[in-house]
Design a protein around this motif. Structure first.
Motif, PDB file in Angstrom:
ATOM      1  N   ILE A 251       2.517   8.932   3.238  1.00 52.07           N
ATOM      2  CA  ILE A 251       1.488   8.953   4.287  1.00 52.07           C
ATOM      3  C   ILE A 251       0.227   9.665   3.815  1.00 52.07           C
ATOM      4  O   ILE A 251      -0.886   9.339   4.237  1.00 52.07           O
ATOM      5  CB  ILE A 251       2.048   9.599   5.563  1.00 52.07           C
ATOM      6  CG1 ILE A 251       3.168   8.707   6.123  1.00 52.07           C
ATOM      7  CG2 ILE A 251       0.965   9.778   6.633  1.00 52.07           C
ATOM      8  CD1 ILE A 251       3.905   9.294   7.283  1.00 52.07           C
ATOM      9  N   ARG A 252       0.380  10.616   2.916  1.00 51.93           N
ATOM     10  CA  ARG A 252      -0.800  11.328   2.394  1.00 51.93           C
ATOM     11  C   ARG A 252      -1.753  10.370   1.691  1.00 51.93           C
ATOM     12  O   ARG A 252      -2.981  10.526   1.778  1.00 51.93           O
ATOM     13  CB  ARG A 252      -0.356  12.436   1.437  1.00 51.93           C
ATOM     14  CG  ARG A 252       0.427  13.571   2.097  1.00 51.93           C
ATOM     15  CD  ARG A 252       0.990  14.516   1.071  1.00 51.93           C
ATOM     16  NE  ARG A 252       1.917  13.823   0.173  1.00 51.93           N
ATOM     17  CZ  ARG A 252       2.519  14.395  -0.867  1.00 51.93           C
ATOM     18  NH1 ARG A 252       2.276  15.671  -1.148  1.00 51.93           N
ATOM     19  NH2 ARG A 252       3.357  13.709  -1.631  1.00 51.93           N
ATOM     20  N   ILE A 253      -1.192   9.369   1.000  1.00 48.58           N
ATOM     21  CA  ILE A 253      -2.036   8.389   0.311  1.00 48.58           C
ATOM     22  C   ILE A 253      -2.796   7.544   1.330  1.00 48.58           C
ATOM     23  O   ILE A 253      -3.981   7.248   1.150  1.00 48.58           O
ATOM     24  CB  ILE A 253      -1.187   7.496  -0.614  1.00 48.58           C
ATOM     25  CG1 ILE A 253      -0.592   8.332  -1.751  1.00 48.58           C
ATOM     26  CG2 ILE A 253      -2.024   6.343  -1.174  1.00 48.58           C
ATOM     27  CD1 ILE A 253       0.336   7.559  -2.668  1.00 48.58           C
ATOM     28  N   ILE A 254      -2.124   7.169   2.409  1.00 44.35           N
ATOM     29  CA  ILE A 254      -2.787   6.389   3.463  1.00 44.35           C
ATOM     30  C   ILE A 254      -3.977   7.157   4.025  1.00 44.35           C
ATOM     31  O   ILE A 254      -5.084   6.625   4.156  1.00 44.35           O
ATOM     32  CB  ILE A 254      -1.794   6.043   4.589  1.00 44.35           C
ATOM     33  CG1 ILE A 254      -0.685   5.129   4.066  1.00 44.35           C
ATOM     34  CG2 ILE A 254      -2.525   5.377   5.763  1.00 44.35           C
ATOM     35  CD1 ILE A 254       0.405   4.849   5.091  1.00 44.35           C
ATOM     36  N   MET A 255      -3.753   8.423   4.349  1.00 42.31           N
ATOM     37  CA  MET A 255      -4.822   9.232   4.933  1.00 42.31           C
ATOM     38  C   MET A 255      -5.960   9.462   3.930  1.00 42.31           C
ATOM     39  O   MET A 255      -7.144   9.412   4.286  1.00 42.31           O
ATOM     40  CB  MET A 255      -4.254  10.572   5.400  1.00 42.31           C
ATOM     41  CG  MET A 255      -3.298  10.471   6.581  1.00 42.31           C
ATOM     42  SD  MET A 255      -4.061   9.728   8.053  1.00 42.31           S
ATOM     43  CE  MET A 255      -3.146   8.187   8.151  1.00 42.31           C
ATOM     44  N   LYS A 256      -5.594   9.683   2.684  1.00 38.74           N
ATOM     45  CA  LYS A 256      -6.610   9.882   1.645  1.00 38.74           C
ATOM     46  C   LYS A 256      -7.501   8.647   1.524  1.00 38.74           C
ATOM     47  O   LYS A 256      -8.733   8.765   1.480  1.00 38.74           O
ATOM     48  CB  LYS A 256      -5.934  10.175   0.313  1.00 38.74           C
ATOM     49  CG  LYS A 256      -6.900  10.299  -0.863  1.00 38.74           C
ATOM     50  CD  LYS A 256      -6.135  10.453  -2.174  1.00 38.74           C
ATOM     51  CE  LYS A 256      -7.096  10.413  -3.362  1.00 38.74           C
ATOM     52  NZ  LYS A 256      -6.371  10.478  -4.653  1.00 38.74           N
ATOM     53  N   GLU A 257      -6.883   7.480   1.469  1.00 39.46           N
ATOM     54  CA  GLU A 257      -7.662   6.244   1.330  1.00 39.46           C
ATOM     55  C   GLU A 257      -8.539   6.010   2.557  1.00 39.46           C
ATOM     56  O   GLU A 257      -9.677   5.543   2.440  1.00 39.46           O
ATOM     57  CB  GLU A 257      -6.729   5.052   1.120  1.00 39.46           C
ATOM     58  CG  GLU A 257      -5.954   5.073  -0.184  1.00 39.46           C
ATOM     59  CD  GLU A 257      -6.838   4.868  -1.410  1.00 39.46           C
ATOM     60  OE1 GLU A 257      -8.024   4.510  -1.244  1.00 39.46           O
ATOM     61  OE2 GLU A 257      -6.342   5.045  -2.529  1.00 39.46           O
ATOM     62  N   ALA A 258      -8.041   6.338   3.736  1.00 45.14           N
ATOM     63  CA  ALA A 258      -8.818   6.156   4.966  1.00 45.14           C
ATOM     64  C   ALA A 258     -10.058   7.051   4.962  1.00 45.14           C
ATOM     65  O   ALA A 258     -11.156   6.619   5.325  1.00 45.14           O
ATOM     66  CB  ALA A 258      -7.953   6.444   6.185  1.00 45.14           C
ATOM     67  N   VAL A 259      -9.879   8.278   4.540  1.00 39.89           N
ATOM     68  CA  VAL A 259     -11.003   9.222   4.504  1.00 39.89           C
ATOM     69  C   VAL A 259     -12.030   8.789   3.453  1.00 39.89           C
ATOM     70  O   VAL A 259     -13.239   8.794   3.704  1.00 39.89           O
ATOM     71  CB  VAL A 259     -10.497  10.648   4.217  1.00 39.89           C
ATOM     72  CG1 VAL A 259     -11.664  11.594   3.938  1.00 39.89           C
ATOM     73  CG2 VAL A 259      -9.679  11.163   5.403  1.00 39.89           C
ATOM     74  N   LEU A 260     -11.564   8.391   2.270  1.00 37.59           N
ATOM     75  CA  LEU A 260     -12.472   7.978   1.200  1.00 37.59           C
ATOM     76  C   LEU A 260     -13.281   6.749   1.588  1.00 37.59           C
ATOM     77  O   LEU A 260     -14.422   6.580   1.162  1.00 37.59           O
ATOM     78  CB  LEU A 260     -11.687   7.697  -0.080  1.00 37.59           C
ATOM     79  CG  LEU A 260     -11.105   8.917  -0.802  1.00 37.59           C
ATOM     80  CD1 LEU A 260     -10.239   8.484  -1.977  1.00 37.59           C
ATOM     81  CD2 LEU A 260     -12.213   9.844  -1.287  1.00 37.59           C
ATOM     82  N   ALA A 261     -12.686   5.879   2.414  1.00 35.52           N
ATOM     83  CA  ALA A 261     -13.375   4.651   2.833  1.00 35.52           C
ATOM     84  C   ALA A 261     -14.207   4.849   4.101  1.00 35.52           C
ATOM     85  O   ALA A 261     -14.825   3.905   4.594  1.00 35.52           O
ATOM     86  CB  ALA A 261     -12.353   3.543   3.053  1.00 35.52           C
TER      87      ALA A 261
END
Length: 228
Positions: free
Chosen positions: A158-168
């Motif tokens: 889930i950390r990867i999902i949140m990271k990608e959402a923030v970066l985008a």
């Protein structure tokens, strides 16, 4: 006073470093062009050289684009390769103006998510998990495959999902995965994962739209089932 070359400038003033930190909008036309030519001459750094050339063009990029390779090569520090790079960039800018903006798909419903992702997943014989990142109008910013796994489940961080959402800079996200078996029923792992993603999204103030399970010809939507 001895002239400083660009490498001797303060890091925040160097065009490449400035662009990396602040984005392209923070750079002047001369700084952007300086990145293209790389370096100036023994007497003049790349930014100063491009400022001088632009001044001769009345600081008009359209006028710069009308110059010939030979005219640009009259400037000390501009050879044929640099002149070609400058004119190629001007031509790209002109062509970009003629292009229509790319239409981003609207993924505001489970049906639209299914129609968009089914062609990607219909022939898979293992599970894949994807995150769909959207703007506030439910328009897709980007889709990312988070994991590629086994026949009955796949590991999701889930950390990867949140990271990608923030970066985008996404304000809305949805997730989807396939069931190669064709069984539409969500598993207990699917339920736990959906709850965890919703909880993490709320913490990050990102709207969690849906978790869609895809099979060949059907889908299951947590949102449509009132569980998301």
């Amino acid at each position: 006073m001895e002239k400083l070359n660009i490498k001797q400038w303060a890091e925040e003033d160097r065009p490449r470093e400035k662009m990396e930190k602040l984005g392209t909008e923070a750079l002047s036309d001369a700084e952007l062009l300086a990145i293209l030519i790389g370096k100036g001459s023994a007497k003049e750094d790349a930014v100063s050289l491009m400022k001088r050339i632009l001044a001769d063009c009345k600081n008009n990029l359209n006028t710069l684009g009308k110059m010939s390779i030979r005219e640009l090569c009259h400037y000390n520090g501009i050879g044929e390769a640099k002149a070609i790079s400058i004119l190629a960039a001007c031509e790209l800018g002109k062509r970009r103006q003629m292009e229509s903006p790319e239409e981003r798909p609207d993924l505001g419903t489970a049906t639209r998510i299914y129609n968009h992702m089914h062609p990607v997943m219909q022939d898979l014989d293992v599970e894949e998990f994807w995150v769909l990142l959207m703007n506030q109008h439910y328009r897709l910013i980007k889709k990312i495959r988070i994991s590629h796994g086994g026949i009955t489940e796949t590991a999701v961080d889930i950390r990867i999902i949140m990271k990608e959402a923030v970066l985008a800079n996404a304000t809305i996200l949805a997730v989807c995965h396939n069931h190669p078996s064709g069984n539409l029923s969500p598993s207990s792992q699917d339920d736990h994962l959906t709850k965890d993603i919703k909880r993490a999204s709320e913490l990050m103030r990102i709207h969690f739209l849906d978790h869609v399970i895809i099979t060949d010809g059907q889908y299951y939507s947590y949102h449509e089932s009132g569980r998301c």
